[in-house]
Each structure stands twice: as C-alpha cells, then as structure tokens.
Design an enzyme around this catalytic site. Structure first.
Site, PDB file in Angstrom:
ATOM      1  CE  LYS A 132     -11.137 -26.153  -3.777  1.00 26.92           C
ATOM      2  NZ  LYS A 132     -11.808 -25.126  -4.382  1.00 26.92           N
ATOM      3  CG  ASP A 163      -6.136 -25.953   8.598  1.00 26.45           C
ATOM      4  OD1 ASP A 163      -7.314 -26.895   9.285  1.00 26.45           O
ATOM      5  OD2 ASP A 163      -6.162 -24.829   8.212  1.00 26.45           O
ATOM      6  CG  HIS A 174      -7.741 -29.315   1.933  1.00 26.78           C
ATOM      7  ND1 HIS A 174      -8.753 -29.838   2.699  1.00 26.78           N
ATOM      8  CD2 HIS A 174      -7.644 -28.891   3.057  1.00 26.78           C
ATOM      9  CE1 HIS A 174      -9.879 -29.562   3.117  1.00 26.78           C
ATOM     10  NE2 HIS A 174      -9.346 -28.823   3.729  1.00 26.78           N
ATOM     11  CE  LYS A 233     -10.362 -27.662   7.433  1.00 28.96           C
ATOM     12  NZ  LYS A 233      -9.378 -27.541   6.183  1.00 28.96           N
TER      13      LYS A 233
HETATM   14  P1  NAP Z   1     -19.589 -22.464  14.639  1.00 26.59           P
HETATM   15  O1  NAP Z   1     -19.662 -21.049  13.595  1.00 26.59           O
HETATM   16  O2  NAP Z   1     -18.527 -22.045  15.918  1.00 26.59           O
HETATM   17  O3  NAP Z   1     -20.777 -22.819  14.889  1.00 26.59           O
HETATM   18  C1  NAP Z   1     -20.902 -23.825  15.393  1.00 26.59           C
HETATM   19  C2  NAP Z   1     -22.088 -24.265  15.633  1.00 26.59           C
HETATM   20  O4  NAP Z   1     -22.763 -26.027  16.333  1.00 26.59           O
HETATM   21  C3  NAP Z   1     -22.956 -23.348  15.928  1.00 26.59           C
HETATM   22  O5  NAP Z   1     -24.515 -23.675  15.300  1.00 26.59           O
HETATM   23  C4  NAP Z   1     -23.855 -23.596  17.477  1.00 26.59           C
HETATM   24  O6  NAP Z   1     -25.355 -23.118  17.929  1.00 26.59           O
HETATM   25  C5  NAP Z   1     -24.233 -25.179  17.461  1.00 26.59           C
HETATM   26  N1  NAP Z   1     -23.530 -26.041  18.290  1.00 26.59           N
HETATM   27  C6  NAP Z   1     -22.569 -25.358  19.637  1.00 26.59           C
HETATM   28  N2  NAP Z   1     -22.076 -26.750  20.354  1.00 26.59           N
HETATM   29  C7  NAP Z   1     -23.662 -27.022  20.244  1.00 26.59           C
HETATM   30  C8  NAP Z   1     -24.596 -28.112  20.919  1.00 26.59           C
HETATM   31  N3  NAP Z   1     -23.984 -28.835  22.270  1.00 26.59           N
HETATM   32  N4  NAP Z   1     -25.673 -28.903  20.345  1.00 26.59           N
HETATM   33  C9  NAP Z   1     -26.277 -28.426  18.818  1.00 26.59           C
HETATM   34  N5  NAP Z   1     -25.242 -27.558  18.545  1.00 26.59           N
HETATM   35  C10 NAP Z   1     -24.256 -26.842  19.063  1.00 26.59           C
HETATM   36  O7  NAP Z   1     -18.521 -23.289  13.700  1.00 26.59           O
HETATM   37  P2  NAP Z   1     -18.243 -23.321  12.295  1.00 26.59           P
HETATM   38  O8  NAP Z   1     -16.329 -22.814  11.844  1.00 26.59           O
HETATM   39  O9  NAP Z   1     -19.493 -23.591  11.627  1.00 26.59           O
HETATM   40  O10 NAP Z   1     -17.568 -25.148  12.359  1.00 26.59           O
HETATM   41  C11 NAP Z   1     -18.444 -25.977  11.978  1.00 26.59           C
HETATM   42  C12 NAP Z   1     -17.506 -27.209  11.482  1.00 26.59           C
HETATM   43  O11 NAP Z   1     -16.920 -27.425   9.791  1.00 26.59           O
HETATM   44  C13 NAP Z   1     -16.134 -27.197  12.940  1.00 26.59           C
HETATM   45  O12 NAP Z   1     -16.596 -28.489  12.694  1.00 26.59           O
HETATM   46  C14 NAP Z   1     -14.941 -27.119  11.630  1.00 26.59           C
HETATM   47  O13 NAP Z   1     -13.750 -27.305  12.036  1.00 26.59           O
HETATM   48  C15 NAP Z   1     -15.702 -27.329  10.324  1.00 26.59           C
HETATM   49  N6  NAP Z   1     -15.528 -26.632   9.144  1.00 26.59           N
HETATM   50  C16 NAP Z   1     -15.805 -25.152   9.114  1.00 26.59           C
HETATM   51  C17 NAP Z   1     -14.934 -24.732   8.766  1.00 26.59           C
HETATM   52  C18 NAP Z   1     -15.910 -22.828   8.627  1.00 26.59           C
HETATM   53  O14 NAP Z   1     -15.050 -22.181   7.022  1.00 26.59           O
HETATM   54  N7  NAP Z   1     -16.524 -22.126   9.286  1.00 26.59           N
HETATM   55  C19 NAP Z   1     -14.371 -24.873   7.122  1.00 26.59           C
HETATM   56  C20 NAP Z   1     -14.587 -26.377   7.969  1.00 26.59           C
HETATM   57  C21 NAP Z   1     -14.963 -27.265   8.627  1.00 26.59           C
HETATM   58  P3  NAP Z   1     -25.185 -23.067  19.437  1.00 26.59           P
HETATM   59  O15 NAP Z   1     -23.886 -22.354  20.056  1.00 26.59           O
HETATM   60  O16 NAP Z   1     -26.465 -22.217  19.632  1.00 26.59           O
HETATM   61  O17 NAP Z   1     -25.299 -24.097  20.028  1.00 26.59           O
END
Ligand code: NAP
Length: 485
Positions: free
Chosen positions: A182, A235, A240, A148
């Site tokens: 869940k 969100d 959800h 998401k």
């Molecule tokens: P994040 O912490 O910002 O991580 C992003 C990841 O993507 C990093 O590993 C980054 O590494 C990589 N990345 C960025 N640009 C890239 C590119 N051009 N090529 C390859 N890799 C790239 O984000 P996140 O929180 O893990 O979230 C990831 C996704 O899950 C998003 O869509 C978010 O909406 C969703 N999500 C997250 C959560 C949560 O709790 N975090 C919950 C629900 C949904 P590099 O910068 O080294 O490339």
C-alpha cells in the site's frame, strides 16, 4: 504531478490459480493497469494455469471480463485491452500430477525474468515448487510468489519454509503481504526516515500510545469454512497488523534495502512481550434482521473462533518501553476503515492554564483506507478576539489532493508488488524468519484460547466491537479513535 513509470525488464509470469478469485479480482486487473501505464515491456508474457482445460482465447475472454469488472474506470479502452490480451496465454496444469508441465516448460523462456505466482491453496505450494524443479524451471534467477496464509502455526510455517527452500533460495521466495504494497504504508517509512521532524519524537518519551485499526463491514460470507479454522488472529493479526506494527516501531535501517529493512522488522517482533489475558478481547458478531450472525455464516453454533480481536501490546526495547500499542481488527464493524494513529503526549507544562491540558494533543494519523493519506492534528489558537483559546486543527494530506489527479494512478498493492518481483526487490516481502517469529509470538496466545475453550464476547453488527474492547483503553484514561469510512 505525473507519476513516473519506469518499465521493468522483459519477463514471463506464470500464474498458478490463474482462474481463481484472487487472479480475477486483483492479479490480472493489476497487471493490466501496469500494462496500461506503460510499465510492461512489449515482450512480457503472462501464462495462466489451472487444471481446467481451455484454449488461449477462452482464457483471454475470462481475463477481459475480469478487467472490465475490476480494472480502474477509464482504463478499459478496447485497443489497450486487446493488446494486453495478446501477451496472455493459458496452459492446463495440475499441481499434484504431471499434466501440462512439459508444455509449460516449453513456453517459459530462458532469456527473460521468470516468475511463478502461487495463487492456489497453500497445500499446493510444495507440489508446485517440486514440479518447477523437476521440469527445470527452478533456475537460479527464478522467483516464486507465495500467497497467504503462510502456515497455520509455527510448525507448519517452518515446514513450508523447509519445503520451499529445498528448491529455492530465500532470495527467490517472495512471501506476499499486500498491506506492505500500500502506498501509505511505504509512505510511513518515507515520513519517518526522510524527515527530521518526527524521528526525534518517535519514542516512549513523546508518544503516549499507538493505535492500529483494521475494520471491515463485511462478515465472513462465503469464506466461512476457511475463516472458522483461522479467525482474526491468524487471518489478520499475525500477518497484516504485525507488519504494520513492525514498520511503525522499527529502528531506522542503515539502507532501504531488503535485508536491512527486514532485519529491523524482525527485531520488533522478537521484542514483543507475551500478551496478558487482561489485555486481550476476542469477539464474534451477532446477526440482526439484515445480516447473518457469525454462527450462521460458518454454520456452527458451537464455534469459538473470533471475528474480532483487540489487544494491548508492549515492545520491550529502549525506544518503546512504556508506550502501549493497541491493535484491533474485526468483521461486521461500523466502518470499513484502516489507520494507524500515533498519539503524542501533552506538553509537559501548559502555559495556557489547566484547561488547555484537557486537549488531546498531537496525533499523526496514517490512513490506509479509504482515501489513503496522512493527517497531523496540531493545537492552534482559536481565531478572533477574546483571549487565548486553543483548538485542534488537522494538517491534512490526502494523496489525491496533494499530488493532483494522477495520484489516483498510483499502483494498487498487488500490481506494485508484482512489479517488485520482476525487479527482484524483496524489501516489501516477508522473509521466512519474520513469518516464523510472528507465529512464535502468536502460537501461545492461540493455544491458551484453545485450552480454555472460552467463548468470544458477542457484539452487534455495525458496532465497534465488544464493550470490553473499549474498556481496554478507558481503564487507562484513553479511548479508541472514532475511525470513519
Ligand atoms: P480459488 O478461487 O479457490 O482459486 C484456486 C485456483 O487454483 C483456481 O484457479 C483453481 O483452478 C486452481 N487449482 C486448484 N487446484 C489446483 C491444482 N491441483 N492444480 C492446479 N491448479 C489448481 O482461490 P483464491 O481465492 O483465488 O485464492 C488463491 C490463494 O490466494 C489462496 O492461497 C488464498 O488463501 C490466497 N488469497 C486469496 C485472497 C482472495 O481475495 N481471494 C486474498 C488473499 C489471499 P482449477 O480448479 O481449475 O484447477
């Protein structure tokens, strides 16, 4: 009772965004727990990818740190962790360029299940799909998992679906909503459709109303800039809460099979009436001496994005016409707790006199967190002499109590859903048309706020939201349940 673990087929799972927050907190620790539980075959392989260069060993150390921080206590024995790290490697890949793709393609084996988890920002989903195709990793049995948010509105969701479908069939696309993973949410289906007890009463004749609450105590914190463009509606509600609503309200599918379940969910979304302005309350949290206000968190005193929303919804079909469904979700609330409550009507006639009718009647509560479980409130006679006095008692089933200590081992939502991807089971994933229908319902509501420019009502941190949200029910002689952590 020992939970049965059925190993999945050998697989290669590539995690794009393998160094990101979600991978660290949820995906990798979850995979480790499945490994620990014996669900992963020996020749499973996991490949982390991101742009940042690092060796396999450096990545393994990152993963070790994530397991130590986030895997369940008692499962971090060093030998198991070492064995798990053996199956992990890393390739530096740029989603928007050509770096790393050939190396990745060489690594991914043809003879096993291939799954690619898109744990990166949604703007990269199209690039990843295109390159998987270009580098010949988009075979007919390849699966992609997308996180998401799936779109920002109907148009962007349609565009995203169209982009992904250029390279992958709908059967290959796993749109994740971790609420569906869940244990209790799935139990909701088991309780409804595995018993005769509830289903005859599960309609407007017997159900007075339904409440769905997803409350958080945290503020938007470090996600301020993302959240401010999104708000509680995009969100939480569009995805959800909508999914929970679908499971609670859908007709019995003819079989517990992906399209049969998703067809029924889709019908619920399509039967939702437009929401009337008087049935909707938006809120924004204030600050106090301990926590920052919403404005401070998002660094915009002019923001009109909601951190809280409460709504009264109606489903126009034979089963539910006349039974309101109240939903609310928000940040910086009193408790971190989520539940669905089905509040049944009073008996049509009280043989115990008028007073007995003042009781609130039967309520089935499905607790999502904390302490996943169910609770059915029933009326009984107060024990002892002195006539027929009625009291309400809970028939409580917390999974940990009912199923013994191993109940704590039930897979967390992410790990369960990833194993479903490997098994090729889409039942707990959203289909493209479901997501679009949910946006088609949400878009006009959001557009009306944007048009009016009206500010959300403010509410105190640690409260249950704005007063007006209480009034949504009070005005109809009902009240929100006191949802406790
Ligand atoms: P994040 O912490 O910002 O991580 C992003 C990841 O993507 C990093 O590993 C980054 O590494 C990589 N990345 C960025 N640009 C890239 C590119 N051009 N090529 C390859 N890799 C790239 O984000 P996140 O929180 O893990 O979230 C990831 C996704 O899950 C998003 O869509 C978010 O909406 C969703 N999500 C997250 C959560 C949560 O709790 N975090 C919950 C629900 C949904 P590099 O910068 O080294 O490339």
């Amino acid at each position: 009772m020992v939970s049965r673990v059925i190993p999945v087929d050998p697989f290669d799972l590539v995690i794009f965004g393998g160094t990101g927050d979600l991978a660290r907190r949820k995906i990798l620790p979850g995979l480790y727990r499945r490994f620990w539980a014996g669900q992963m075959p020996e020749d499973a392989r996991i490949v982390g990818c991101s742009r940042h260069e690092m060796s396999d060993d450096e990545y393994r150390e990152e993963v070790r740190g994530a397991i130590q921080e986030f895997a369940i206590e008692g499962k971090e024995d060093a030998e198991k962790v070492d064995a798990f790290l053996e199956i992990i490697s890393f390739v530096a890949v740029d989603a928007t360029g050509d770096k790393g793709w050939k190396e990745l393609a060489k690594k991914v084996r043809d003879e096993v299940v291939n799954a690619f988890y898109f744990s990166v920002g949604p703007s990269l989903f199209g690039d990843l799909a295109e390159r998987l195709h270009k580098y010949k990793m988009a075979g007919q049995d390849t699966r992609i998992v997308v996180e998401k948010p799936f779109g920002h509105d109907l148009k962007s969701a349609q565009d995203l679906n169209a982009t992904l479908r250029k390279y992958f069939a709908e059967e290959q696309i796993y749109r994740i909503d971790h609420y569906l993973g869940k244990e209790t949410v799935q139990n909701l289906m088991a309780v409804r459709f595995g018993n005769v007890l509830f289903e005859p009463l599960w309609n407007a004749l017997y159900v007075d109303h339904i409440q769905i609450t997803v409350a958080e105590t945290v503020g938007v914190g470090g996600r301020g800039s993302y959240y401010d463009k999104s708000g509680a509606m995009r969100d939480m509600v569009q995805n959800h809460l909508m999914q929970l609503l679908c499971l609670i309200a859908m007709e019995p599918p003819h079989h517990f099979e992906p399209d049969a379940v998703r067809d029924e969910k889709l019908k619920v979304i399509r039967a939702l009436d437009p929401v009337q302005p008087e049935d909707l309350v938006r809120g924004q949290y204030e600050g106090d001496d301990k926590v920052a206000s919403y404005f401070d968190d998002v660094e915009d005193p002019g923001s009109i994005t909601e951190s809280f929303i409460a709504m009264k919804l109606h489903i126009s079909n034979w089963r539910w016409k006349g039974t309101p469904i109240y939903v609310r979700t928000g940040k910086r609330l009193k408790a971190r707790a989520s539940e669905i409550a089905v509040v049944f009507k009073h008996p049509p006639h009280s043989i115990f006199g008028e007073k007995a009718n003042e009781r609130r009647g039967n309520v089935l509560v499905i607790r999502l967190q904390p302490n996943e479980g169910m609770n059915l409130r029933v009326t009984i006679k107060e024990p002892g002499p002195g006539g027929m006095r009625l009291i309400e008692v809970p028939l409580d089933m917390s999974f940990a109590d009912a199923l013994g200590p191993d109940a704590g081992d039930v897979a967390d939502a992410y790990e369960r859903l990833i194993m479903d991807v490997i098994r090729g089971n889409q039942t707990l994933f959203m289909r493209g048309d479901e997501v679009e229908a949910a946006w088609a319902w949400a878009d006009p509501i959001i557009a009306s706020w944007e048009e009016s420019g009206e500010r959300p009502k403010s509410y105190a941190p640690g409260s249950t939201g704005p007063e007006e949200a209480l009034m949504l029910l009070y005005r109809e002689g009902r009240r929100w349940r006191d949802v406790k952590a």
